[in-house]
Enzyme design. Structure first.
Site, PDB file in Angstrom:
ATOM      1  N   CYS A  56      12.172  -8.736  27.582  1.00  0.00           N
ATOM      2  CA  CYS A  56      11.618  -7.923  28.670  1.00  0.00           C
ATOM      3  C   CYS A  56      11.524  -8.718  29.974  1.00  0.00           C
ATOM      4  CB  CYS A  56      10.241  -7.418  28.229  1.00  0.00           C
ATOM      5  SG  CYS A  56       9.231  -6.721  29.533  1.00  0.00           S
ATOM      6  N   CYS A  59       8.046  -8.750  31.562  1.00  0.00           N
ATOM      7  CA  CYS A  59       7.156  -9.615  30.769  1.00  0.00           C
ATOM      8  C   CYS A  59       7.319 -11.070  31.196  1.00  0.00           C
ATOM      9  CB  CYS A  59       7.447  -9.480  29.277  1.00  0.00           C
ATOM     10  SG  CYS A  59       7.199  -7.832  28.605  1.00  0.00           S
TER      11      CYS A  59
END
Length: 129
Positions: A56, A59
């Protein structure tokens, strides 16, 4: 007050300061299981739980912010890899990453989805501190 009383008072303040730091780790903790998460939530009065995935991009952008929040606040930062812990992701209804949960005294105080700035996180932590 004598000098020895002053010194003892300073020592006591330092002990309390060090004890409070020990209550809150200065770097994020990787959660190993549901039981480990429960244990960490019970050990830490304030916890910021970051549900993330290695693949991600957002993230990865959020990770340094979570590191700073862990180092600079009373909150313990806990990291949950949703790929490794799909059971926890399902339990906490994580449908997108990053998803952050802010816990106070073991109870959910706030749920945030997406990248958050440091100021917002610090403000929310201080509000429950």
């Amino acid at each position: 007050m004598s000098d020895s009383d002053d010194i003892e008072k300073i020592r006591q303040q330092k002990r309390e300061e060090l004890a409070s730091r020990a209550d809150s780790p200065e770097s994020p903790i990787d959660v190993r299981s549901a039981a480990h998460l429960d244990e960490l939530l019970s050990e830490n009065r304030i916890a910021l739980v970051d549900f993330y995935a290695d693949w991600c991009g957002p993230c990865k952008m959020l990770a340094p912010t979570v590191d700073e929040v862990a180092a600079e606040t009373d909150a313990a930062a806990l990291k949950v890899d949703i790929d490794a812990h799909q059971d926890l992701a399902a339990e906490y209804q994580v449908q997108g990453v990053p998803t952050l949960y802010l816990f106070g005294d073991g109870e959910v105080k706030e749920r945030m989805v997406g990248v958050q700035d440091k100021g917002t996180l610090v403000q929310k932590i201080e509000a429950i501190a």
